[in-house]
Write a protein that holds these residues in place. Sequence first.
Motif, short mmCIF file in Angstrom:
data_model
loop_
_atom_site.label_atom_id
_atom_site.label_comp_id
_atom_site.label_asym_id
_atom_site.label_seq_id
_atom_site.Cartn_x
_atom_site.Cartn_y
_atom_site.Cartn_z
N UNK A 1 -67.46 2.40 -24.35
CA UNK A 1 -67.02 3.58 -24.48
C UNK A 1 -65.50 3.83 -24.29
N UNK A 2 -65.06 2.94 -23.54
CA UNK A 2 -63.50 2.99 -23.18
C UNK A 2 -62.72 2.89 -24.58
N UNK A 3 -63.27 2.26 -25.55
CA UNK A 3 -62.46 2.17 -26.81
C UNK A 3 -62.56 3.44 -27.56
N UNK A 4 -63.90 4.14 -27.64
CA UNK A 4 -63.86 5.60 -27.88
C UNK A 4 -62.80 6.41 -27.29
N UNK A 5 -62.58 6.37 -25.84
CA UNK A 5 -62.04 7.17 -25.24
C UNK A 5 -60.40 7.01 -25.36
N UNK A 6 -60.09 5.74 -25.67
CA UNK A 6 -58.54 5.39 -25.78
C UNK A 6 -58.25 5.92 -27.41
N UNK A 7 -58.99 5.95 -28.08
CA UNK A 7 -58.80 6.49 -29.33
C UNK A 7 -58.54 7.96 -29.47
N UNK A 8 -59.45 8.63 -28.64
CA UNK A 8 -59.41 10.03 -28.54
C UNK A 8 -58.22 10.32 -27.92
N UNK A 9 -57.65 9.64 -26.92
CA UNK A 9 -56.40 9.82 -26.22
C UNK A 9 -55.18 9.52 -27.23
N UNK A 10 -55.15 8.48 -27.85
CA UNK A 10 -54.00 8.27 -29.06
C UNK A 10 -54.24 9.22 -30.15
N UNK A 11 -55.18 9.95 -30.36
CA UNK A 11 -55.14 10.88 -31.20
C UNK A 11 -54.30 12.11 -31.16
N UNK A 12 -53.85 12.48 -29.86
CA UNK A 12 -52.72 13.39 -29.43
C UNK A 12 -51.28 12.87 -29.80
N UNK A 13 -51.14 11.71 -29.96
CA UNK A 13 -49.74 11.09 -30.42
C UNK A 13 -48.62 11.63 -29.52
N UNK A 14 -48.94 11.16 -28.27
CA UNK A 14 -48.13 11.57 -27.18
C UNK A 14 -47.60 12.89 -26.96
#
Length: 497
Positions: free
Chosen positions: A153-166
């Motif tokens: 699930x960590x991989x999905x969580x990290x991708x969701x965070x990255x989607x906000x582009x900083x």
Amino acid sequence: MLQRVFNEINVSTGFVVLTVFLALYYWYRRPKNYPPGPRGIPFLGVLPFLGNYAERTMHKWSKKYGPVMSVRMGRQDWVFLGDHETIRQALVNQGNSFSGRPLIATLDQITEGHGIVLLDYGDWWKRQRSFGFSTLRGFGVGKRSMEDRITEEVAYLNDAIRSHDGKAFDIKSILSNAVSNNISSIVMGRRFEYDDEHSKEIMARLAMCFFLQILIFMPACVHLPYFSRVNKKLMEDVHVTRSKKYFGRLKVTARNNRRTQSLHTTKTTTENFIDAFLGEQNAENGTDAFTDKQLLHYVRDLFFAGSETSTTLRWTLLCLIHHPEQEKLRKEIFEVLGQEKIPAVDNKAYMPYTCAFMQEVYRYRTLAPFGVAHMTNEDVNLNGYSIPNGTTIYVNLWAVHNNPDVWDEPNKFKPERHLDDKGNFVQSNHVIPFSVGPRHCLGEQLARMEIFIYLVSLVQKFEFLPDPDATELPDIENGSYGPICAPKPFKMVAREV
């Protein structure tokens, strides 16, 4: 004539005075050898004087009345335990006598005497608790197989965070989805995409029932206009979750996932909690306690209690934003894991500062300041006081975590307080966020595993910064008030490292 009027007035006045005297006598009297404490005002008790953070008010009162204190809440006398030793004496040393659950009308109309969290102590509860422990262990809670589910699930969580582009964003829903997926993998054997409508409905329906906190303390409020409308909506959701159609969807989801998994393995093991429960239901010795209604409420409790881990994670991120420990934490993580290695619970032995940071979060921001209500199952004696059978008991966990006799400057966030002179982590039995005794949190091992893996994974990949458009840092001193202490809404920036 005047004499007759005066006599009638005197009689009436005397009757009023006698009535007031008897009412006050009844209100302020206590059973023999009962714990002392504030009584408040007639009918309302201390409710008008609790303030926004009742745990702090209770802690202040306990300095006057002692760690075993009776408090008049509405028309009932509740007993609050205010220090670590007293709590351990009651919940551990006399655990069987203090493990009941009081009947709270607002919650009883929801649970119907089922589930696990609010189920009263007895043989039925012991049977359900034993089943829960053995089933969760079977699915890997506290073992490597559950770690694999979390790290996936960590991989999905990290991708969701990255989607906000900083850019600044509120991480609440993302964390809730990630943690709920861990529960879903146990309960139904599958995870859901973060935008999945079926998942959102399940979470909303199963969790909403616990938000009417005021009605726990003042059940009569249900008749007031605002609360009656909210209670009506609440019960509508309850009736939906009790329906055969809705409940059938949960069972079908679990069974479909089991069939999908069976295509890829020759094993005949049970794949999820619902499947295991239905198996117990079909067994000859399981028909009396393992009903569809019990399963529904058990699942609701697992989702509700398990999902609050996301609240602890939000407090953790706020602590990272407020304090300079983030770089020190990341340095230790890089030394042990580097930037790519997936964290595992076994790494904790080599990460003392990370463990100290987690323990300080548990202490500093107590998620459930009063835990869950207990009730005495028999007449008991505690610290020399006599407490009758059927008395509602609350433990002030916040007071334990903020005791100045144990913690230097308890109102400050200092992870170093949990390290010895050589930098080794020191586990403290004065940090008890999951309570103690027979009724301690069923999902404690899962929650601790999730928080460690998520914290390490997030700090390993991101630097968390305050919202640049905010005029001040998010509030870390105060959270929402009520049985659950959650952070107030905030935005932050996650910058990849």
